[in-house]
Scaffold this active site. Structure first.
Site, short mmCIF file in Angstrom:
data_model
loop_
_atom_site.label_atom_id
_atom_site.label_comp_id
_atom_site.label_asym_id
_atom_site.label_seq_id
_atom_site.Cartn_x
_atom_site.Cartn_y
_atom_site.Cartn_z
N GLU B 278 7.08 14.65 46.22
CA GLU B 278 7.93 14.56 47.41
C GLU B 278 9.41 14.68 47.05
O GLU B 278 10.18 15.31 47.76
CB GLU B 278 7.66 13.23 48.13
CG GLU B 278 8.07 13.21 49.58
CD GLU B 278 7.44 12.03 50.34
OE1 GLU B 278 6.35 12.21 50.89
OE2 GLU B 278 8.02 10.94 50.34
N GLU B 281 10.01 18.21 46.54
CA GLU B 281 9.98 18.91 47.84
C GLU B 281 11.32 18.74 48.55
O GLU B 281 11.87 19.68 49.10
CB GLU B 281 8.83 18.36 48.69
CG GLU B 281 8.66 19.09 50.02
CD GLU B 281 7.58 18.47 50.91
OE1 GLU B 281 7.02 17.41 50.54
OE2 GLU B 281 7.32 19.06 51.97
N CYS B 298 3.40 9.15 54.02
CA CYS B 298 2.33 8.32 53.45
C CYS B 298 1.68 7.37 54.44
O CYS B 298 0.70 6.73 54.11
CB CYS B 298 2.77 7.56 52.22
SG CYS B 298 4.50 7.50 51.97
N SER B 318 6.97 15.82 55.29
CA SER B 318 6.64 16.25 53.94
C SER B 318 5.19 16.71 53.94
O SER B 318 4.34 16.12 54.61
CB SER B 318 6.79 15.07 52.98
OG SER B 318 6.06 15.32 51.79
N LYS B 357 -5.86 4.32 57.86
CA LYS B 357 -6.40 5.02 56.69
C LYS B 357 -7.88 5.32 56.85
O LYS B 357 -8.39 6.25 56.25
CB LYS B 357 -6.19 4.19 55.42
CG LYS B 357 -4.74 4.03 55.03
CD LYS B 357 -4.34 4.97 53.92
CE LYS B 357 -2.86 4.82 53.62
NZ LYS B 357 -2.22 6.09 53.31
N GLU B 360 -7.70 8.46 58.58
CA GLU B 360 -7.16 9.51 57.73
C GLU B 360 -8.23 10.07 56.78
O GLU B 360 -8.35 11.28 56.60
CB GLU B 360 -5.97 8.97 56.91
CG GLU B 360 -5.30 10.03 56.04
CD GLU B 360 -4.27 9.44 55.08
OE1 GLU B 360 -4.50 8.34 54.54
OE2 GLU B 360 -3.23 10.08 54.87
N GLU B 365 -9.94 17.97 57.10
CA GLU B 365 -9.30 18.75 56.03
C GLU B 365 -9.24 17.98 54.70
O GLU B 365 -8.88 18.54 53.68
CB GLU B 365 -7.90 19.20 56.45
CG GLU B 365 -6.86 18.12 56.65
CD GLU B 365 -6.83 17.54 58.08
OE1 GLU B 365 -7.86 17.62 58.77
OE2 GLU B 365 -5.79 16.97 58.46
N CYS B 502 3.70 -1.30 54.68
CA CYS B 502 2.25 -1.52 54.48
C CYS B 502 1.89 -2.99 54.32
O CYS B 502 0.77 -3.39 54.65
CB CYS B 502 1.75 -0.78 53.26
SG CYS B 502 2.22 0.94 53.25
#
Ligand code: SF4
Ligand code: SF4
Ligand code: SF4
Ligand code: FES
Ligand code: FES
Lengths: 147, 574
Positions: B278, B281, B298, B318, B357, B360, B365, B502
């Site tokens: 990241e 990036e 994230c 990102s 999560k 996720e 994908e 988190c």
């Protein structure tokens, strides 16, 4: 009914959301989900809150159909036996078209598939209770049972 | 100051205080149910009623402001009778289900029923017959247990600005429902799980999947491998009777071995990896005029939020996968090869502070390894239950080390668990890449803490990078609206869906007050300070994976395994 226009007509009115809901309720007999979502957008509240408003007042019906759901079988045997005339009688008596609900929220008209009573066609059901061999002339008395 | 008497005790409190606050100061606890320490007063349950001299009717302590000379009585027979009746009425349409309930022993209603020793309820028990809403992979709703306190609505609307929940109908038929009374999955819900923390009872909870783990452990063909997110350790101890932050990492590792995990690895490893990818990036976007500001990626609740409400800003995200998903893609490729294990036999479990999560991991994908990258996501609470069941005394358990290749980590990874942590970790690395000098003080204190939106400017040898950090989605929304309107000149924005980051995730031990979140944040920074390596790019195993597999940040292999894309979530009703 062009509910988009009805809602936008009330956009700048104080308390407009209630008036808009009134107008749509009067026209359609209930407040479809699309109407509630559109009103939320126009009046800048969340759809969840608009649903809260619509469901709070007993003069609005948020259920997409009336309390007593009248279904008429449109499968071939009933069709042949004259279901169309029964449909016409129902629509005349209730003042609504198939797929609609009455303004007082009492009745909804829907088509259904064969309900397995083909020995006595045409068949209608009210809240699942079957009425067999229905003639158009019987419709007013059937409706009266639920009014 | 206002002077009043509560149960014969003189108290002096600031003007505007409520009876509830004044009583707390006098050392008297008044029961509450709809009241929540970080939310607006709702005053709909009436359990907090008290006698106030001069008033015929009982007054709600949570909403009644104190006045000079007020005389309050909090436990007269009249008060007790009223509270008992309120509880009896609630319990009359509440399922008598405590033994089977996920909130057994951690439920405000159960506590109240015990405190007021409700035995023979004169009202007949009639439950309401709602079906469970299991429409999302993350959150389960049981309206039968709802006590209509509306705390979840507040969390979802005010804290998160998602507005997925609302009140339907009124009076006895009122109920909390997702948008338009549809199943939760049809609503704009981002699966953050903040409504779970807000709920005093077992009416909202995580999709519990412990049985799936136990089945995998019981399967002799499966190699059960786990990763643990950085925010889990500081809070997990709370589930097993320890103080926040007190459970040592190595003891936790051994605990996981004890309950049957074959290998224990760390999400922190991929958190460090995320920083390398990241950070590079960001530098690439800065250099080549890419889409700015860049948003961190994230937090899957935040990703859902951006995909639902800000589809026009998706290019700002990102492309880095979250550390969980980077880990998933690597454990069945890189790690499997290193260990000489057939990736088809690996059952990859992730232990997360997060309910989103779970969703996720189920995204279609997320199978770049050729398999589903993460097979199962368990929350901190679920592991807590497993630990309690295990009968282990964690104060006596010996420490154990993480398994090799994907278990090493730095302080920079640890702080991912707190709001501002990803930003700080990235700055520690980006600074050294750009300036080619060693960063002396690694602490970027301006991005730490519970402030909703934090800003900073960092001078990288003449290039000033402007950054912002937001946590809690209503704060994110404020920043996003500025970005959308072109009213800010940030380069890099960290966003975490959950308040506090988190450590306050929807899968963490039930956290009613933000004060608990702040405590966990402190524990995170203590852990960071104590680690020998505190910059992601100095993680030896991260260096190794670049040598052996990835070769360079943002390279071909990275794109294949570590990066992803996003899609507009076209929800019908917002
Ligand atoms: S929500 Fe609370 S009171 Fe209700 S069944 Fe669960 S533990 Fe018992
Ligand atoms: S999970 Fe989050 S977004 Fe979904 S209903 Fe709960 S608070 Fe709202
Ligand atoms: S679901 Fe929980 S938080 Fe929401 S109103 Fe019901 S009891 Fe309260
Ligand atoms: S076709 Fe109408 S009941 Fe069978
Ligand atoms: S806690 Fe005071 S009314 Fe609910």
């Amino acid at each position: 009914m062009d509910y988009l226009k009805v809602i936008s007509d009330h956009a700048d009115v104080p308390g407009g959301i209630l008036q808009a809901f009134h107008a749509v309720q009067a026209g359609l007999g209930y407040l479809p989900k699309e109407v509630i979502a559109e009103a939320a957008r126009v009046f800048k509240i969340s759809t969840a809150d608009a649903h809260g408003v619509a469901s709070f007042y007993s003069m609005f019906s948020v259920n997409s159909r009336g309390k007593n759901v009248i279904r008429i079988c449109e499968s071939a045997p009933c069709h042949v036996a004259g279901a169309a005339e029964v449909v016409a009688a129902l629509e005349r008596e209730l003042g609504i078209k198939m797929g609609e609900s009455t303004a007082n929220g009492l009745f909804a008209l829907e088509f259904t598939e064969c309900v397995g009573q083909c020995q006595a066609t045409p068949v209608i059901t009210v809240n699942g209770k079957p009425y067999l061999d229905v003639k158009p002339a019987q419709i007013p008395s059937i409706i009266a049972e639920y009014s | 100051m206002i002077n009043l008497t509560i149960d014969g005790i003189q108290v002096s409190v600031p003007k505007g205080s409520t009876i509830l606050q004044a009583a707390a100061q006098a050392g008297i606890r008044i029961p509450t149910l709809c009241w929540h320490p970080d939310q607006a007063v709702k005053a709909n349950c009436r359990i907090c009623v008290c006698e106030v001299e001069g008033n015929r009717l009982l007054q709600a302590a949570c909403s009644t402001p104190v006045t000079d000379g007020m005389v309050v009585k909090t436990k007269t027979p009249k008060v007790i009778e009223a509270r008992t009746m309120i509880l009896e009425l609630i319990l009359a349409n509440h399922p008598q289900d405590c033994l089977n309930c996920i909130r057994n022993q951690n439920c405000e209603l159960q506590d109240l029923a015990a405190e007021y020793f409700i035995r023979d309820n004169p009202f007949e028990n009639k439950t309401r017959g709602y079906e469970l809403d299991r429409s999302t992979p993350s959150i389960v709703r049981d309206q039968n247990k709802c006590v209509l306190c509306r705390r979840c609505i507040d969390a979802c609307s005010v804290t998160q600005s998602v507005y997925a929940l609302g009140l339907e109908n009124r009076g006895v038929s009122s109920m909390v429902v997702p948008t338009l009374g549809e199943p939760l999955i049809e609503s704009p819900c981002v699966m953050c799980g903040q409504c779970i923390h807000a709920c005093p009872v077992g009416a909202i909870y995580e999709n519990e999947q412990i049985d799936e783990l136990l089945a995998a452990i019981a399967d002799p063909d499966k190699v059960v491998v786990t990763q643990i997110a950085p925010a889990v350790r500081v809070a997990l101890g709370e589930e097993i009777g320890m103080k926040t932050g007190d459970l040592p990492m190595e003891v936790l590792v051994n605990g996981l071995r004890q309950v049957g995990f074959d290998y224990v690895l760390h999400t922190n490893f991929t958190a460090d990896l995320t920083i390398i990818e990241e950070g590079n990036e960001l530098l690439k976007r800065l250099k080549e005029g890419g889409t700015l500001p860049m948003f961190t990626s994230c937090s899957p609740g935040w990703i859902n939020f951006c995909e639902t409400f800000y589809p026009d800003l998706i290019d700002n995200l990102s492309t880095c996968k979250s550390p969980q998903q980077m880990f998933g893609a690597l454990v069945k490729t890189y790690w499997a090869e290193k260990m000489n294990i057939d990736p088809g036999n690996i059952y990859s479990v992730s232990i997360m502070p997060c309910t989103a999560k779970k969703y996720e991991a189920s995204r279609p994908e997320m199978c770049d390894s050729g398999y589903r990258d993460v097979d199962l996501v368990l929350t901190t609470r679920e592991i807590g239950r497993l630990f309690r069941m295990s009968g282990i005394d964690f104060s006596k358990l010996a420490p154990s080390q993480f398994d090799p290749w994907m278990g090493q980590y730095t302080g920079a990874a640890v702080i991912f668990g707190a709001t501002g942590g990803v930003m700080e970790a990235a700055l520690r690395t980006v600074y050294e890449i750009v300036t080619e000098q060693e960063l002396q003080d690694v602490n970027f204190r301006m991005v730490r803490g519970m402030e909703g939106i934090k800003e900073a400017e960092v001078d990288l040898n003449g290039t000033v990078v402007k950054v912002a950090v937001a946590h809690g989605l209503s704060n994110a929304r404020k920043v996003m609206d500025q970005v959308r309107a072109g009213q800010c000149d940030y380069h890099f924005i960290e966003i975490m869906a959950c308040p506090g980051g988190c450590i306050g995730g929807g899968g963490q031990p039930i956290t009613k007050a933000n004060a608990k979140r702040a405590e966990r944040i402190d524990a995170i920074y203590i852990e960071d300070e104590g680690l020998p390596i505190r910059k992601s790019h100095n993680n030896p195993e991260v260096k190794m994976i670049y040598n052996e597999l990835l070769h360079e940040p943002l390279g071909y292999k990275s794109h294949e395994l570590l990066h992803t894309h996003y899609q507009f979530k076209n929800k019908k009703y917002l």
